[in-house]
Scaffold this motif. Structure first.
Motif, short mmCIF file in Angstrom:
data_model
loop_
_atom_site.label_atom_id
_atom_site.label_comp_id
_atom_site.label_asym_id
_atom_site.label_seq_id
_atom_site.Cartn_x
_atom_site.Cartn_y
_atom_site.Cartn_z
N SER A 123 -7.62 5.37 -3.69
CA SER A 123 -8.61 6.00 -2.83
C SER A 123 -8.00 7.27 -2.25
N GLN A 131 -3.63 0.83 -3.11
CA GLN A 131 -3.53 -0.54 -2.63
C GLN A 131 -3.19 -1.42 -3.83
N ARG A 180 0.84 -1.19 0.00
CA ARG A 180 0.00 0.00 0.00
C ARG A 180 0.88 1.24 0.00
N THR A 209 -6.16 -0.54 -6.27
CA THR A 209 -7.29 0.28 -5.85
C THR A 209 -6.77 1.63 -5.38
N THR A 238 -13.24 6.61 -10.09
CA THR A 238 -11.85 6.16 -10.28
C THR A 238 -11.68 5.54 -11.67
N TYR A 241 -8.57 3.26 -14.07
CA TYR A 241 -7.32 2.51 -13.99
C TYR A 241 -6.80 2.18 -15.38
N ARG A 245 -5.92 -2.73 -13.69
CA ARG A 245 -7.34 -2.82 -13.34
C ARG A 245 -7.66 -4.19 -12.73
#
Length: 123
Positions: free
Chosen positions: A71, A82, A19, A69, A58, A60, A65
């Motif tokens: 955020s 992430q 992350r 993730t 969002t 990608y 994809r």
């Protein structure tokens, strides 16, 4: 002056998770499109993921994809990425960036502010 500071990079085995975090030092500019970009050795920099100013939308790249993730936490002026199911091709320098509008165009040219980058290595 706007400053973006990334953290969380490192080495991870293929299939593992990592992350990334980005903290924005500034006033309200966090409420704009923000994104993560990466540049692998010998390759052009590419947009990996973007999130709109309000954090509701969002997008990608095809290469990440379903595995990554993005955020954001506006009250904390923070952006996250992430990364799951890591692949060796994910090895790159990852950059946090902020644009000037609330919406995103998924173009590198929309980003006006950049962090210094954090290295991610997948083996």
């Amino acid at each position: 002056d706007v400053q973006l500071v990334e953290s969380g990079g490192g080495s991870v085995q293929a299939g593992g998770s990592l992350r990334l975090s980005c903290v924005a030092a500034g006033a309200t500019y966090i409420q704009v499109c923000m994104g993560w970009l990466r540049q692998a050795p010998g390759k052009a920099r590419e947009v990996v993921a973007v999130v709109t100013g309000d954090g509701t939308d969002t997008h990608y790249s095809d290469s990440v994809r379903g595995r990554f993730t993005i955020s954001k936490d506006n009250p904390k002026n923070a952006l996250y990425l992430q990364m799951d199911s890591r692949k060796p091709d994910d090895t790159a320098m990852y950059y946090c960036a902020a644009g000037g509008l609330r919406v995103c165009s998924f173009r590198e040219s929309e980003f006006a502010y950049w962090g210094q980058g954090t290295q991610v290595t997948v083996s």
